[in-house]
Design a protein around this motif. Structure first.
Motif, mmCIF file in Angstrom:
data_model
loop_
_atom_site.group_PDB
_atom_site.id
_atom_site.type_symbol
_atom_site.label_atom_id
_atom_site.label_comp_id
_atom_site.label_asym_id
_atom_site.label_seq_id
_atom_site.Cartn_x
_atom_site.Cartn_y
_atom_site.Cartn_z
ATOM 1 N N GLN A 1 16.092 34.295 20.703
ATOM 2 C CA GLN A 1 16.624 32.940 20.814
ATOM 3 C C GLN A 1 16.303 32.167 19.545
ATOM 4 O OE1 GLN A 1 15.570 30.839 24.405
ATOM 5 N NE2 GLN A 1 16.225 28.886 23.573
ATOM 6 N N CYS B 1 25.515 30.583 26.092
ATOM 7 C CA CYS B 1 24.970 30.662 24.734
ATOM 8 C C CYS B 1 26.010 31.213 23.761
ATOM 9 C CB CYS B 1 23.734 31.559 24.704
ATOM 10 S SG CYS B 1 24.063 33.303 25.014
ATOM 11 N N VAL C 1 21.140 28.941 22.817
ATOM 12 C CA VAL C 1 21.478 28.405 24.138
ATOM 13 C C VAL C 1 22.388 27.194 23.961
ATOM 14 C CG1 VAL C 1 20.551 27.348 26.230
ATOM 15 C CG2 VAL C 1 19.340 29.263 25.168
#
Length: 101
Positions: A49, A78, A96
């Motif tokens: 991420q 995302c 995200v």
């Protein structure tokens, strides 16, 4: 423990989202040909991420990385994409974004 294994219908590749009671993930087919045994590990692809997909993508490319699968949306979840590092290891990054389409 896997709670949900969900096939994403509106992405450009065969992709499954995995939701657990801990760390979430995704599953896809190998994005490149299987390397010869002497060229590295034959393993799953990890995704990381990041705060900004575009900024991190630029940084990866400026440091010798290559695009394996271009940025795509996991709708309402995302932005995802896959890269090859200088040693041809495949890895993913995702940002995200509930507005991803």
């Amino acid at each position: 423990m896997i709670e949900k294994f969900i096939k994403e219908e509106f992405v450009p590749i065969k992709y499954y989202r995995i939701e657990t009671n801990g760390i979430n993930g995704g599953l896809l087919q190998r994005p490149a040909q299987l390397p010869a045994p002497e060229y590295g590990t034959n393993a799953f692809v990890c995704s990381i991420q990041v705060e900004s997909f575009d900024k991190m993508s630029d940084l990866i490319l400026k440091n010798g990385g290559k695009i394996a699968i271009p940025k795509f949306a996991i709708p309402s979840r995302c932005w995802q994409g896959y890269f090859l590092d200088k040693d041809n290891n495949t890895f993913g990054i995702f940002e995200v974004d509930s507005k991803a389409r």
